[in-house]
Motif scaffolding. Structure first.
Motif, short mmCIF file in Angstrom:
data_model
loop_
_atom_site.label_atom_id
_atom_site.label_comp_id
_atom_site.label_asym_id
_atom_site.label_seq_id
_atom_site.Cartn_x
_atom_site.Cartn_y
_atom_site.Cartn_z
N LEU A 219 -57.67 41.78 -10.60
CA LEU A 219 -58.54 40.90 -9.84
C LEU A 219 -59.93 40.85 -10.46
O LEU A 219 -60.43 41.85 -10.98
N THR A 223 -63.33 38.03 -6.76
CA THR A 223 -62.26 38.21 -5.77
C THR A 223 -62.46 39.51 -5.01
O THR A 223 -62.30 39.57 -3.77
N GLY A 278 -55.05 34.75 -6.05
CA GLY A 278 -55.38 35.35 -7.34
C GLY A 278 -54.63 36.61 -7.64
O GLY A 278 -55.00 37.35 -8.57
#
Length: 854
Positions: A219, A223, A278
């Motif tokens: 990530l 995020t 994501g």
């Protein structure tokens, strides 16, 4: 009659140990704008679950929320810092106490400081939930609250209601009233571990696949920020380096507050990030763990990386600790040494028992020794009175008692002048100067003053550390200390103890109570302790660190009126060393010589009359024999002199039955043998190299003193044997004479501060010198060595003159002005040649004596 929609009871069968004796029902809690949820007509609470404990269901470390269930985490229920390392040790935090904890939560009357009352206060009445389980997290300072909700309400709505309620109605814990309680919905699968891993403001987030064998996406920081910012302010987000091979991939989050990190870890552990958010194909599961900011080797790495800061800092800390802890202890032991408070032999009880246990023979023997010395003290009564008078006066200078060995300096000062005086400290320089190495020297001087504990071995250890540090960082660390510094610390502590002793008897009701400490000691010289420094300049080393340090320390004590200082020395050049410490003072001096013949005779007769024969035989002289020996004893004492050691030796021989004449002859022969061995004959080459005189110089003095009682000091210095010696270590005539005086072959008498005459070191040496010169073989051997050295000296003089004459003769044209110089050189060569020829004839005769005699 309406039925409440919410049942705030705990499942009695969820944990076998947690079965309450009765059910608890709370009023209904509704969401505004919605009708209350009904209860089935034939309702009864009985739901069977898996066994749940503080570490999860079936001790698995996890709890799960099923359909219409959710989990909230409340923080600030328990003191967070208090629980580190204690939740597994204290009985209150063990599993068997959990039923009691939950029973108090269900009780209608809770104490105000009970942690469970805070959970009740944090859940508003208008929230339609049913609390099914509470799992306290003592280590994290909070608790998990598992609840169920009706179909029309989501867990996120319940979270919003509780968060909004806590923002309006602050629920503050008693242990931290400045920070209210917070709550958040658990979005992942919390890990209820009871390992020794404690909260930290830094969280490590690992990115794991949701299924075995899958792939996890790393990530981005954006995020991670969007996921974790709701739990509190983030100070830093650090991603794993791109070239790192560590798997699984991870990132670290630094929260501004510790409790925010605790909330994020308990709410987000096991959270699955979907692909659209994501998380990559198949999603990514987050695994959160605390990471301590202080790493395991952080301190070690800092120490290794900053030795120039750490090593001097550690040296300063250790020095401060040593001063704060050990200096008061050392001062106490020094005071005990001076005042003799810890010495059993000086106590009144011990003295009484000792006097009762002694028999008559021992008592008589002790009185005999005192009576024998009494004849000497009567002869020196004026010196004793003078010394006692000086001790009662306010003076800021040294008192020096100078005399040869065996003259009774220590006995006169300690046993007579200071026998009734308290607080006397004796420092003997002989063992200090003879100690080998710095550690032995420190131990010796510490023992003399009572300085303990002393860690002399640390000096060598610190020197090794300092050497290693110098090779590593290029500069010294400061751990090791020089001998001068160590001696300064010991003497400084001693000065502190002496000053405290001088002020011990001071009373606030005295007329001098308004005086300062310095003024009080100056006006009361009788209260000052006395320092007696014996064997000062024992080895005649003017540059010795020990002597210089003691002299400076004694000067500070004297000028500050802390103590009286008395030096006992047999070196006549003491003024040179002490003058550097007190350059603007005139010393008070007492010169001890040999006692008078009359006192010497009384000393010997007292021993003979008062003490029995130690052998137990009848060899003690009778009265008639003693009377017939009196005239012989007078002659023997004239030869032996008034040296106390020699007189005691004579008295012991007379007790064995020897006649005075025979005893004196043996003493003279023994002295002659000692002189020959020490000063004339060297057994090894190293013996000659270590000495600062040559055998030829010692023989010159022996031969001259055998003819006369005294020699002129300057005349001896001008003789060829002393002025032009070929021995490198004996080229300085004055140093040679001082060394021979220190070795007691000779004694140097002074007049008005300058050397005047040279005499034998002991009166008995006069007779010993005559015996040595009467030995034909020894005389021939030593005279041959003297003449050989003189011939070499004149030969060098001739070579020097001939070299200069050759230089003049090599000139192209000799100027007439050089003629006087040529005549001078020729005359000098002629005179030297006549001396050499005469000495050669004498050496021939001496060689014939050596060839003829044994």
């Amino acid at each position: 009659m309406s039925v409440p929609a919410r049942r705030a009871v705990f499942n009695p069968t969820s944990i076998p140990e947690l079965r309450p004796r009765r059910a608890y029902i709370q009023p209904a809690r509704t969401i505004p704008g919605r009708p209350p949820a009904g209860r089935p007509k034939n309702w009864s609470w009985r739901v069977v679950r898996k066994e749940s404990t503080e570490v999860g269901e079936n001790h698995s470390g996890h709890i799960e929320a099923h359909t219409n269930e959710g989990i909230l985490f409340f923080d600030s229920i328990f003191p967070l810092r208090f629980n580190f390392g204690m939740h597994m040790r204290l009985p209150f935090f063990r599993h068997r106490n959990l039923p009691e904890l939950l029973e108090r939560f269900n009780s209608a009357s809770l104490q105000a400081l009970d942690p469970m009352v805070m959970v009740k206060r944090a859940i508003p009445a208008n929230v339609p939930i049913t609390v099914t389980e509470i799992l306290p997290r003592i280590k994290d300072g909070g608790a998990f609250v598992k609840f169920s909700h009706p179909d029309g309400v989501s867990s996120q709505e319940v979270e919003s209601l509780i968060i909004g309620y806590l923002k309006e109605k602050y629920v503050r814990p008693w242990f931290n009233p400045m920070r209210p309680m917070k709550a958040n919905l658990v979005r992942g699968v919390p890990w209820l571990e009871d390992l020794h891993r404690f909260p930290s403001s830094r969280i490590k987030v690992e990115f794991a696949p949701t299924k075995p064998g899958g792939e996890a996406a790393e990530l981005s920081q954006e995020t991670l920020y969007s996921l974790f910012r709701r739990y509190g302010m983030l100070a830093e987000i650090s991603s794993q380096p791109a070239d790192s091979k560590v798997l699984p991939r991870f990132a670290t989050l630094d929260f501004a507050r510790l409790r925010n990190a605790v909330m994020a870890r308990n709410c987000m552990h096991g959270f699955k990030v979907l692909e659209e958010a994501g998380g990559g194909v198949g999603g990514t599961q987050l695994r959160l763990s605390y990471e301590q900011k202080i790493k395991a080797h952080m301190i070690r790495d800092w120490v290794v990386g900053h030795p120039r800061i750490f090593i001097p800092l550690m040296a300063a800390l250790l020095g401060t600790l040593a001063v704060a802890v050990f200096d008061p202890i050392r001062t106490f032991f020094i005071k005990a040494r001076v005042t003799h408070s810890l010495k059993i032999r000086d106590s009144r009880i011990y003295k009484w028992f000792s006097s009762q246990a002694k028999d008559m023979f021992t008592f008589k023997k002790r009185n005999v020794e005192e009576a024998g010395l009494g004849a000497i003290w009567d002869d020196r009564r004026k010196l004793i009175d003078q010394l006692q008078t000086w001790m009662m006066e306010t003076t800021d200078t040294f008192i020096i008692v100078q005399g040869p060995r065996g003259s009774g300096k220590r006995e006169l000062v300690l046993d007579q002048a200071l026998k009734d005086r308290r607080n006397v400290l004796l420092i003997d320089c002989k063992p200090i100067q003879e100690a080998r190495g710095d550690s032995a020297t420190i131990n010796s001087i510490a023992q003399q003053v009572g300085y303990r504990p002393v860690f002399s071995w640390m000096n060598s250890f610190s020197s090794l550390i300092d050497l290693a540090a110098q090779g590593t960082i290029g500069v010294k660390s400061g751990f090791s200390e020089t001998l001068d510094t160590q001696l300064g610390k010991i003497l400084s502590n001693t000065a502190t103890a002496l000053k405290q002793i001088g002020l011990e008897d001071r009373d606030k009701h005295d007329k001098d109570a308004s005086m300062t400490d310095d003024d009080y000691l100056e006006s009361h010289p009788e209260r000052r302790p006395t320092i007696v420094i014996d064997n000062f300049l024992h080895k005649n080393e003017d540059s010795s660190v020990v002597y210089d340090k003691i002299a400076e320390w004694a000067a500070g004590l004297t000028t500050a009126n802390i103590a009286h200082v008395i030096f006992l020395t047999n070196n006549i050049s003491y003024s040179k060393s002490l003058g550097r410490a007190l350059p603007d003072r005139v010393f008070r001096q007492i010169a001890l010589g040999d006692i008078t013949p009359a006192a010497a005779k009384r000393f010997v007769i007292t021993h003979l009359d008062s003490e029995e024969d130690p052998t137990g035989t009848d060899s003690k002289l009778s009265e008639g024999q003693r009377r017939r020996d009196l005239s012989e004893l007078d002659a023997c004492i004239d030869v032996l002199g008034g040296r106390l050691t020699d007189l005691e030796f004579l008295a012991r021989r007379l007790k064995t039955g020897q006649s005075p004449q025979k005893a004196v002859e043996e003493i003279i022969e023994q002295s002659a043998s000692e002189i020959m061995k020490i000063f004339l004959l060297a057994a090894r080459t190293n013996d000659r190299e270590d000495r600062t005189w040559s055998p030829e110089q010692a023989w010159f003095l022996i031969e001259q003193l055998a003819k006369a009682e005294a020699l002129r000091y300057n005349e001896v210095l001008l003789s060829n044997t002393f002025a032009s010696s070929l021995t490198p270590s004996a080229s300085n005539g004055e140093a040679v004479l001082n060394a021979l005086a220190q070795a007691e072959l000779i004694s140097i008498k002074t007049a008005k501060g300058r050397p005047e005459s040279i005499r034998p070191g002991k009166p008995v040496y006069q007779a010993a010198f005559k015996i040595l010169t009467e030995d034909k073989v020894l005389k021939a051997r030593m005279n041959l060595a003297v003449l050989t050295e003189l011939s070499k000296i004149e030969g060098k003089s001739i070579d020097k003159c001939e070299a200069e004459l050759a230089l003049i003769a090599g000139m192209p044209r000799v100027p007439p002005q050089v003629a006087p110089r040529v005549e001078y050189l020729l005359g000098k060569v002629e005179a030297s040649q006549r001396k050499v020829e005469q000495w050669d004839r004498e050496m021939g005769g001496l060689k014939r004596v050596l060839m003829r005699e044994y």
